[in-house]
Design an enzyme around this catalytic site. Structure first.
Site, short mmCIF file in Angstrom:
data_model
loop_
_atom_site.label_atom_id
_atom_site.label_comp_id
_atom_site.label_asym_id
_atom_site.label_seq_id
_atom_site.Cartn_x
_atom_site.Cartn_y
_atom_site.Cartn_z
CE LYS A 227 -26.57 74.18 103.52
NZ LYS A 227 -26.15 73.88 104.88
CD GLU B 130 -16.66 66.03 94.01
OE1 GLU B 130 -17.08 64.85 94.02
OE2 GLU B 130 -15.98 66.51 94.92
CD GLU C 100 -19.49 58.48 98.55
OE1 GLU C 100 -20.59 59.06 98.57
OE2 GLU C 100 -18.46 58.99 98.08
P1 NAP Z 1 -25.70 66.10 101.76
O1 NAP Z 1 -26.97 65.92 102.50
O2 NAP Z 1 -25.72 65.95 100.31
O3 NAP Z 1 -25.15 67.55 102.17
C1 NAP Z 1 -24.31 68.37 101.40
C2 NAP Z 1 -24.81 69.81 101.48
O4 NAP Z 1 -26.10 69.93 100.89
C3 NAP Z 1 -24.95 70.32 102.91
O5 NAP Z 1 -24.61 71.68 102.96
C4 NAP Z 1 -26.43 70.11 103.14
O6 NAP Z 1 -26.97 70.86 104.19
C5 NAP Z 1 -26.99 70.52 101.80
N1 NAP Z 1 -28.35 70.07 101.55
C6 NAP Z 1 -29.02 69.04 102.13
N2 NAP Z 1 -30.27 68.96 101.63
C7 NAP Z 1 -30.41 69.95 100.73
C8 NAP Z 1 -31.49 70.39 99.87
N3 NAP Z 1 -32.66 69.77 99.85
N4 NAP Z 1 -31.27 71.43 99.06
C9 NAP Z 1 -30.08 72.05 99.04
N5 NAP Z 1 -29.05 71.71 99.84
C10 NAP Z 1 -29.20 70.66 100.66
O7 NAP Z 1 -24.62 65.16 102.32
P2 NAP Z 1 -24.51 64.67 103.83
O8 NAP Z 1 -25.85 64.33 104.40
O9 NAP Z 1 -23.75 65.67 104.57
O10 NAP Z 1 -23.71 63.33 103.63
C11 NAP Z 1 -24.40 62.18 103.14
C12 NAP Z 1 -23.56 61.37 102.20
O11 NAP Z 1 -23.16 62.17 101.10
C13 NAP Z 1 -22.25 60.87 102.79
O12 NAP Z 1 -22.40 59.72 103.51
C14 NAP Z 1 -21.43 60.68 101.54
O13 NAP Z 1 -21.70 59.45 100.96
C15 NAP Z 1 -21.91 61.76 100.62
N6 NAP Z 1 -20.98 62.90 100.62
C16 NAP Z 1 -20.21 63.09 99.53
C17 NAP Z 1 -19.32 64.15 99.51
C18 NAP Z 1 -18.45 64.42 98.35
O14 NAP Z 1 -17.43 65.09 98.49
N7 NAP Z 1 -18.77 64.00 97.16
C19 NAP Z 1 -19.20 64.99 100.60
C20 NAP Z 1 -20.02 64.77 101.71
C21 NAP Z 1 -20.91 63.72 101.69
P3 NAP Z 1 -26.92 70.39 105.73
O15 NAP Z 1 -25.97 71.32 106.33
O16 NAP Z 1 -28.30 70.58 106.26
O17 NAP Z 1 -26.49 68.97 105.79
#
Ligand code: NAP
Ligand code: MG
Length: 477
Positions: free
Chosen positions: A170, A245, A379
């Protein structure tokens, strides 16, 4: 791209159980440029069922056969290069040059590393007359973020295929299109049906269905800590393995004897890369008080030279942030930095001049930051650099380690022994000396709240394996 509203399940592009779609936005224009299907729990059930069935056969594939499959995927990835670059430009807002040199290249590096690591991987080890063997863990769920659309996906897919696992991916909704191309590449490479499956949709729906599914034995996730923790809770219910990660707030330690110009250039580029949307970015720059002013001068020169703008322009280095949400979050952090009393010396609130359309942010630098400020502890995930002064090396190490995160660290200087000492003292999964880039065969992952497990190369394959010991395996030999 013809398959964008469908899901790739059991070797076919299928309509989802719901006709609903979700818009994909180009963050540089704020315009919708495509739709993907909004997958459901039912779609995940079908995908996991296919992966479970495919595992029976795929787990027995020889290393040579898996290497050949990866070879064909690598060829396909090369053949679709232009499509991938253009797609990442559109969905992420990456400048075209970076879409090629950073994003496309990262995906290639990880597929190649998975294949090469597989070739020499030791699955079997003899201990006396007994055998210790490593076997694929089963059906794995892969949940990826948007900041590197082909990096994290290829990383997980390559390692899982090398290990002999079958999978359901996903990808992030902000950037689902590059993953669709990957599915097309894997299909064209002749992966047996069900080995790889792709279900698009929301994290709270599709991601949740994957991490709660009884037939998924492991979830590999990259993204935020909040989501990582939710996934872990889901996985705890039936003891699924998790590999996470998560974020970072890495320290970029400038030592007193560093080449100030060169290290300032690298430190600035490191923060601005991918518009600051990098988990391993060295966003806390630790600078010796003795050279602080001279270093700041070099930083300002370098920030001034970062070209922000049209993603089609080959000279542009920095595009917009991925979404309005991210734009607003980063603006709030810049405001917070100002309110906390850090000194804003470059960039700041609002959009860069002439870039009113698109989620563009100014390359921003705060000086005189205290490590206890929110902009030093949290972050930001945007192009915001925080300069923090220190008096001696022990203090630099203390500041570097005063973080809930432990993903990366950076050290720049002349004295090799001192660089080694600092590198060993920083509590993070990776450290880069003098900006020397990470090799895709080296393990990548975090200490503390930056995650669990390691990816890349042979360590990446290891994550997807179970260990079995068999007694008397060699009796009679
Ligand atoms: P996120 O919400 O953690 O999203 C990452 C992935 O998880 C996406 O595919 C997301 O789907 C999915 N997801 C969201 N809620 C979930 C749940 N309850 N169960 C399973 N999967 C779920 O991250 P984001 O909202 O895109 O970004 C938020 C913050 O995360 C950023 O500001 C940054 O600080 C951090 N981040 C870190 C990394 C890294 O490489 N470590 C990468 C991206 C972001 P959706 O498609 O619906 O969003
Ligand atoms: Mg999200």
């Amino acid at each position: 791209m013809y398959n964008n509203t469908k899901h790739y399940i059991n070797g076919e592009w299928l309509d989802g159980s719901s006709q609903e779609t979700i818009d994909v936005i180009n963050p540089a224009t704020e315009e919708v440029f495509g739709q993907v299907g909004r997958g459901t729990k039912e779609d995940v059930d079908r995908a996991v069922e296919a992966a479970k069935e495919a595992f029976i056969e795929y787990r027995t594939w020889s290393v040579d056969d898996r290497v050949e499959l990866l070879d064909r995927i690598i060829d396909g990835y090369e053949a679709r290069k232009e499509d991938i670059i253009e797609t990442i430009r559109l969905e992420l807002g990456s400048p075209v040059t970076k879409a090629e040199e950073v994003h496309w290249q990262a995906g290639m590096n990880h597929f190649v590393a998975a294949r090469d690591a597989l070739k020499s991987f030791q699955f079997d080890e003899r201990r006396g007359n007994h055998l210790v063997t490593k076997e694929p863990i089963g059906v794995v769920g892969l949940i990826t973020p948007w900041n590197f659309p082909t990096n994290q996906t290829s990383l997980k897919i390559g390692a899982a295929l090398a290990a002999g696992c079958t999978m359901v991916l996903k990808p992030a909704l902000n950037t689902p299109m590059a993953a669709i191309i990957l599915a097309e590449i894997i299909d064209a490479a002749g992966a047996p049906k069900g080995v790889f499956n792709l279900v698009n949709g929301k994290g709270s729906e599709v991601g949740d269905a994957i991490s709660t599914h009884k037939d998924v034995t492991m979830v590999s996730f990259t993204g935020s800590g909040v989501t990582g923790s939710k996934i872990m809770e889901n996985c705890a219910k039936d003891f699924k393995k998790v590999s996470l990660e998560l974020g970072g707030k890495s320290a970029y330690v400038i030592l007193e004897d560093a080449d100030l110009k060169a290290s300032a250039q690298r430190a600035v580029r490191n923060v601005m890369n991918n518009s600051g949307q990098v988990c391993s970015a060295g966003t806390r720059t630790l600078v010796p008080s003795s050279v602080y002013d001279a270093f700041v001068e070099e930083v300002l020169k370098e920030v001034d030279s970062v070209v922000v703008g049209d993603t089609k322009d080959k000279s542009v280095e920095m595009g917009p942030l991925v979404s309005l949400d991210q734009y607003e979050t980063v603006q709030q952090y810049i405001q917070k930095g100002i309110d906390e009393g850090a000194e804003l010396i470059a960039g700041g609130l609002g959009k860069p001049e002439g870039l009113e359309k698109g989620y563009y942010v100014k390359p921003t630098v705060f000086s005189k930051v205290d490590n206890q400020m929110a902009i030093a502890q949290e972050e930001i995930f945007g192009p915001v650099m925080s300069l923090i002064a220190y008096d001696d090396v022990e203090e630099a190490i203390e500041i570097a380690n005063d973080s809930v995160y432990g993903l990366a660290g950076y050290v720049e200087g002349s004295d090799l022994e001192q660089k080694r000492y600092v590198a060993r003292s920083i509590r993070t999964g990776v450290v880069m000396i003098d900006g020397v880039p990470r090799d895709p065969m080296l393990p990548f992952g975090g200490y503390k709240q930056s995650g669990i497990g390691r990816e890349w190369g042979d360590y990446g394959i290891e994550e997807y394996l179970e260990v079995k010991s068999i007694t008397a395996y060699y009796d009679g030999e």
